[in-house]
Design a protein around this motif. Structure first.
Motif, PDB file in Angstrom:
ATOM      1  N   SER A 168       0.842  -1.196   0.000  1.00 31.94           N
ATOM      2  CA  SER A 168       0.000   0.000   0.000  1.00 31.94           C
ATOM      3  C   SER A 168       0.875   1.244   0.000  1.00 31.94           C
ATOM      4  O   SER A 168       2.093   1.167   0.223  1.00 31.94           O
ATOM      5  CB  SER A 168      -0.907   0.014   1.231  1.00 31.94           C
ATOM      6  N   VAL A 169       0.238   2.378  -0.208  1.00 30.50           N
ATOM      7  CA  VAL A 169       0.960   3.645  -0.155  1.00 30.50           C
ATOM      8  C   VAL A 169       1.524   3.849   1.249  1.00 30.50           C
ATOM      9  O   VAL A 169       2.666   4.302   1.413  1.00 30.50           O
ATOM     10  CB  VAL A 169       0.034   4.812  -0.543  1.00 30.50           C
ATOM     11  N   GLN A 170       0.734   3.502   2.246  1.00 29.88           N
ATOM     12  CA  GLN A 170       1.195   3.675   3.625  1.00 29.88           C
ATOM     13  C   GLN A 170       2.406   2.804   3.911  1.00 29.88           C
ATOM     14  O   GLN A 170       3.337   3.226   4.606  1.00 29.88           O
ATOM     15  CB  GLN A 170       0.066   3.378   4.618  1.00 29.88           C
ATOM     16  N   ASP A 171       2.415   1.575   3.380  1.00 27.93           N
ATOM     17  CA  ASP A 171       3.587   0.697   3.528  1.00 27.93           C
ATOM     18  C   ASP A 171       4.819   1.350   2.908  1.00 27.93           C
ATOM     19  O   ASP A 171       5.921   1.294   3.474  1.00 27.93           O
ATOM     20  CB  ASP A 171       3.341  -0.651   2.837  1.00 27.93           C
ATOM     21  N   LEU A 172       4.635   1.942   1.739  1.00 27.67           N
ATOM     22  CA  LEU A 172       5.747   2.597   1.043  1.00 27.67           C
ATOM     23  C   LEU A 172       6.286   3.759   1.871  1.00 27.67           C
ATOM     24  O   LEU A 172       7.508   3.923   2.008  1.00 27.67           O
ATOM     25  CB  LEU A 172       5.273   3.095  -0.328  1.00 27.67           C
ATOM     26  N   ILE A 173       5.388   4.524   2.441  1.00 30.61           N
ATOM     27  CA  ILE A 173       5.793   5.674   3.258  1.00 30.61           C
ATOM     28  C   ILE A 173       6.513   5.210   4.517  1.00 30.61           C
ATOM     29  O   ILE A 173       7.551   5.780   4.906  1.00 30.61           O
ATOM     30  CB  ILE A 173       4.558   6.535   3.597  1.00 30.61           C
ATOM     31  N   GLU A 174       6.002   4.160   5.149  1.00 23.91           N
ATOM     32  CA  GLU A 174       6.653   3.634   6.350  1.00 23.91           C
ATOM     33  C   GLU A 174       8.044   3.109   6.023  1.00 23.91           C
ATOM     34  O   GLU A 174       8.984   3.279   6.805  1.00 23.91           O
ATOM     35  CB  GLU A 174       5.797   2.533   6.976  1.00 23.91           C
ATOM     36  N   LYS A 175       8.182   2.468   4.868  1.00 20.08           N
ATOM     37  CA  LYS A 175       9.500   1.962   4.459  1.00 20.08           C
ATOM     38  C   LYS A 175      10.469   3.116   4.236  1.00 20.08           C
ATOM     39  O   LYS A 175      11.653   3.035   4.594  1.00 20.08           O
ATOM     40  CB  LYS A 175       9.366   1.117   3.191  1.00 20.08           C
ATOM     41  N   ALA A 176       9.956   4.206   3.657  1.00 25.92           N
ATOM     42  CA  ALA A 176      10.795   5.382   3.434  1.00 25.92           C
ATOM     43  C   ALA A 176      11.259   5.977   4.757  1.00 25.92           C
ATOM     44  O   ALA A 176      12.385   6.474   4.857  1.00 25.92           O
ATOM     45  CB  ALA A 176      10.030   6.419   2.621  1.00 25.92           C
ATOM     46  N   VAL A 229      -4.092   4.886  -7.568  1.00 24.06           N
ATOM     47  CA  VAL A 229      -4.405   5.796  -8.661  1.00 24.06           C
ATOM     48  C   VAL A 229      -4.503   7.191  -8.053  1.00 24.06           C
ATOM     49  O   VAL A 229      -5.191   7.384  -7.048  1.00 24.06           O
ATOM     50  CB  VAL A 229      -5.756   5.423  -9.323  1.00 24.06           C
ATOM     51  N   LEU A 230      -3.818   8.167  -8.627  1.00 23.46           N
ATOM     52  CA  LEU A 230      -3.792   9.513  -8.050  1.00 23.46           C
ATOM     53  C   LEU A 230      -5.043  10.303  -8.453  1.00 23.46           C
ATOM     54  O   LEU A 230      -4.990  11.317  -9.139  1.00 23.46           O
ATOM     55  CB  LEU A 230      -2.523  10.252  -8.471  1.00 23.46           C
ATOM     56  N   SER A 231      -6.167   9.790  -7.985  1.00 21.69           N
ATOM     57  CA  SER A 231      -7.468  10.349  -8.327  1.00 21.69           C
ATOM     58  C   SER A 231      -8.418  10.110  -7.160  1.00 21.69           C
ATOM     59  O   SER A 231      -8.060   9.468  -6.171  1.00 21.69           O
ATOM     60  CB  SER A 231      -7.996   9.660  -9.594  1.00 21.69           C
ATOM     61  N   ASP A 232      -9.629  10.651  -7.288  1.00 24.20           N
ATOM     62  CA  ASP A 232     -10.622  10.436  -6.237  1.00 24.20           C
ATOM     63  C   ASP A 232     -11.583   9.303  -6.576  1.00 24.20           C
ATOM     64  O   ASP A 232     -12.512   9.022  -5.827  1.00 24.20           O
ATOM     65  CB  ASP A 232     -11.404  11.724  -5.956  1.00 24.20           C
ATOM     66  N   LYS A 233     -11.377   8.670  -7.735  1.00 26.46           N
ATOM     67  CA  LYS A 233     -12.211   7.519  -8.085  1.00 26.46           C
ATOM     68  C   LYS A 233     -11.357   6.438  -8.744  1.00 26.46           C
ATOM     69  O   LYS A 233     -10.369   6.733  -9.427  1.00 26.46           O
ATOM     70  CB  LYS A 233     -13.350   7.938  -9.017  1.00 26.46           C
ATOM     71  N   ARG A 234     -11.739   5.207  -8.513  1.00 26.94           N
ATOM     72  CA  ARG A 234     -11.001   4.097  -9.101  1.00 26.94           C
ATOM     73  C   ARG A 234     -11.187   4.084 -10.621  1.00 26.94           C
ATOM     74  O   ARG A 234     -12.182   4.575 -11.133  1.00 26.94           O
ATOM     75  CB  ARG A 234     -11.467   2.772  -8.496  1.00 26.94           C
ATOM     76  N   HIS A 235     -10.203   3.502 -11.291  1.00 27.10           N
ATOM     77  CA  HIS A 235     -10.248   3.480 -12.751  1.00 27.10           C
ATOM     78  C   HIS A 235     -10.709   2.107 -13.229  1.00 27.10           C
ATOM     79  O   HIS A 235     -10.257   1.083 -12.708  1.00 27.10           O
ATOM     80  CB  HIS A 235      -8.866   3.796 -13.326  1.00 27.10           C
ATOM     81  N   PRO A 236     -11.606   2.060 -14.212  1.00 27.36           N
ATOM     82  CA  PRO A 236     -12.120   0.764 -14.679  1.00 27.36           C
ATOM     83  C   PRO A 236     -11.048  -0.174 -15.228  1.00 27.36           C
ATOM     84  O   PRO A 236     -11.241  -1.393 -15.224  1.00 27.36           O
ATOM     85  CB  PRO A 236     -13.121   1.158 -15.780  1.00 27.36           C
ATOM     86  N   ALA A 237      -9.929   0.362 -15.676  1.00 27.38           N
ATOM     87  CA  ALA A 237      -8.862  -0.501 -16.195  1.00 27.38           C
ATOM     88  C   ALA A 237      -8.143  -1.255 -15.080  1.00 27.38           C
ATOM     89  O   ALA A 237      -7.590  -2.330 -15.306  1.00 27.38           O
ATOM     90  CB  ALA A 237      -7.855   0.321 -16.995  1.00 27.38           C
ATOM     91  N   VAL A 238      -8.156  -0.670 -13.863  1.00 29.04           N
ATOM     92  CA  VAL A 238      -7.517  -1.310 -12.700  1.00 29.04           C
ATOM     93  C   VAL A 238      -8.454  -1.157 -11.494  1.00 29.04           C
ATOM     94  O   VAL A 238      -8.130  -0.467 -10.533  1.00 29.04           O
ATOM     95  CB  VAL A 238      -6.124  -0.710 -12.411  1.00 29.04           C
ATOM     96  N   PRO A 239      -9.609  -1.801 -11.540  1.00 25.28           N
ATOM     97  CA  PRO A 239     -10.638  -1.571 -10.512  1.00 25.28           C
ATOM     98  C   PRO A 239     -10.235  -1.965  -9.097  1.00 25.28           C
ATOM     99  O   PRO A 239     -10.828  -1.473  -8.132  1.00 25.28           O
ATOM    100  CB  PRO A 239     -11.815  -2.430 -11.004  1.00 25.28           C
ATOM    101  N   VAL A 272      -7.295  -1.398  -7.761  1.00 31.93           N
ATOM    102  CA  VAL A 272      -6.267  -0.487  -7.244  1.00 31.93           C
ATOM    103  C   VAL A 272      -6.962   0.681  -6.540  1.00 31.93           C
ATOM    104  O   VAL A 272      -7.765   1.384  -7.150  1.00 31.93           O
ATOM    105  CB  VAL A 272      -5.368   0.035  -8.380  1.00 31.93           C
ATOM    106  N   PRO A 273      -6.658   0.910  -5.261  1.00 31.79           N
ATOM    107  CA  PRO A 273      -7.311   1.995  -4.525  1.00 31.79           C
ATOM    108  C   PRO A 273      -6.864   3.372  -5.019  1.00 31.79           C
ATOM    109  O   PRO A 273      -5.838   3.496  -5.698  1.00 31.79           O
ATOM    110  CB  PRO A 273      -6.880   1.763  -3.075  1.00 31.79           C
ATOM    111  N   THR A 274      -7.635   4.368  -4.667  1.00 31.79           N
ATOM    112  CA  THR A 274      -7.278   5.738  -5.011  1.00 31.79           C
ATOM    113  C   THR A 274      -6.355   6.313  -3.948  1.00 31.79           C
ATOM    114  O   THR A 274      -6.261   5.794  -2.833  1.00 31.79           O
ATOM    115  CB  THR A 274      -8.524   6.626  -5.115  1.00 31.79           C
ATOM    116  N   ILE A 275      -5.702   7.410  -4.296  1.00 36.76           N
ATOM    117  CA  ILE A 275      -4.839   8.086  -3.331  1.00 36.76           C
ATOM    118  C   ILE A 275      -5.678   8.703  -2.210  1.00 36.76           C
ATOM    119  O   ILE A 275      -5.202   8.877  -1.091  1.00 36.76           O
ATOM    120  CB  ILE A 275      -3.969   9.155  -4.031  1.00 36.76           C
ATOM    121  N   VAL A 276      -6.945   8.993  -2.503  1.00 37.47           N
ATOM    122  CA  VAL A 276      -7.855   9.506  -1.467  1.00 37.47           C
ATOM    123  C   VAL A 276      -8.135   8.414  -0.451  1.00 37.47           C
ATOM    124  O   VAL A 276      -8.138   8.656   0.766  1.00 37.47           O
ATOM    125  CB  VAL A 276      -9.161  10.022  -2.097  1.00 37.47           C
ATOM    126  N   GLU A 277      -8.356   7.196  -0.927  1.00 42.43           N
ATOM    127  CA  GLU A 277      -8.555   6.060  -0.026  1.00 42.43           C
ATOM    128  C   GLU A 277      -7.322   5.817   0.838  1.00 42.43           C
ATOM    129  O   GLU A 277      -7.430   5.356   1.975  1.00 42.43           O
ATOM    130  CB  GLU A 277      -8.875   4.800  -0.823  1.00 42.43           C
TER     131      GLU A 277
END
Length: 327
Positions: free
Chosen positions: A142-150, A227-237, A239-244
């Motif tokens: 997850s993004v949080q995992d990446l941040i914690e690793k950093a 996905v750096l958006s507020d909604k998930r993308h149908p091509a990668v449903p 994958v969570p959004t950065i808002v999530e």
């Protein structure tokens, strides 16, 4: 006698001006009567060029005249942008670029044109989200995992920077700023080499447009964290959004826009906007957009002008804080 000649001269000048003025609506109504040039401020084969080529075919159908691509790459798109800004505002020279035009004046101190005031938006074409994509062997989920690793093991992470001042780079800096972290960067000249190195494991992660990495994600060679958006993308449903992920201020879509030189007659602007919207909505263009993970986008020139001003204000303090200059 001399006085009468001057009077006659003045009358003739006034009459000529009135005739010229009365011709403007007629010329606008007849537009276009000859081929239109679409400046692509990047080399042939790039993402913007790939989007422009099917677009000009659709515009030709709706405008009744050929729309010819003019690739003028270089200078971070400023060579092509400047050429468009200096062109006559008659609808025969257009420009395709993205909303990142809003930050060019922040990155370049010696521009020969004003990206916001010398060019007028005609309409949107499409948007594409960006994603945080990693080498699949990196032990984070997850993004949080990446941040914690950093935070705990910064030396084990390297970010693939596709180019200083690009939307991908600015999105990364925005995330680091929001999370209060610093990560080492490796610079690249474009997304292609950066993607190759993330896939090979030489670099651990990067920020890329979804379309550019979707084949690698589908093949299992890369993994998307958000996905750096507020909604998930149908091509990668899945994958969570950065808002999530808890970082709502790190939404950085890339919006493709058709521009024209400022001062274009309203009638021509209206005709171009309608032709553009019809082109984007066509089945042929919809298929092209879908295959490349783009989404069609619509909006008025006024809405886009406001967006450009807002984006400039949004990025100004961040660019200054980072000390980014490209000239």
């Amino acid at each position: 006698m001399l006085r009468q000649a001057r009077v006659n001269s003045i009358r003739a000048a006034i009459a000529l001006a009135m005739v010229a003025g009365s011709c403007i609506p007629v010329l606008s109504e007849a537009y276009p009567t000859r081929p239109i040039s679409l400046i692509v401020p990047f080399p042939a084969g790039g993402g913007t060029d790939t989007l422009a080529r099917p677009l000009v075919e659709r515009l030709k159908e709706h405008l009744g005249q050929p729309v010819i691509i003019d690739n003028r790459g270089g200078g971070g798109s400023n060579i092509g942008n400047s050429a468009a800004a200096r062109s006559a505002a008659d609808g025969y020279t257009l420009l395709i670029n993205t909303d990142t035009m809003a930050v060019l004046s922040l990155l370049f101190a010696k521009l020969t044109y004003d990206p916001i005031n010398d060019l007028t938006p005609v309409g949107y074409i499409a948007s594409v989200p960006m994603v945080i994509a990693i080498n699949p062997k990196l032990p984070v989920n997850s993004v949080q995992d990446l941040i914690e690793k950093a935070r705990k093991d910064n030396d084990s992470l390297n970010f693939a920077n596709v180019g200083t001042g690009t939307p991908q780079h600015l999105a990364f800096e925005l995330l680091c700023r929001a999370a209060g972290i610093k990560i080492n960067q490796a610079g690249y000249r474009g997304a292609g080499p950066a993607i190759n190195d993330v896939v090979a494991g030489h670099i651990q992660f990067g920020v890329f447009t979804l379309g550019s990495v979707l084949p690698q994600i589908e093949a299992g060679n890369m993994r998307a964290l958000a996905v750096l958006s507020d909604k998930r993308h149908p091509a990668v449903p899945n994958v969570p959004t950065i808002v999530e992920a808890g970082y709502k201020d790190v939404q950085v879509p890339i919006r493709y826009i058709l521009f024209a030189p400022k001062g274009m007659p309203h009638a021509i602007m209206t005709k171009l906007n309608k032709a553009l919207e019809s082109s984007v909505a066509s089945p042929e263009m919809t298929n092209v957009l879908s295959r490349n993970a783009y989404e069609p986008l619509y909006g008025s020139p006024e809405e886009i002008s406001k967006l450009m001003r807002d984006e400039n204000a949004r990025w100004s303090p961040i660019v200054k804080e980072l000390g980014l200059r490209l000239d």
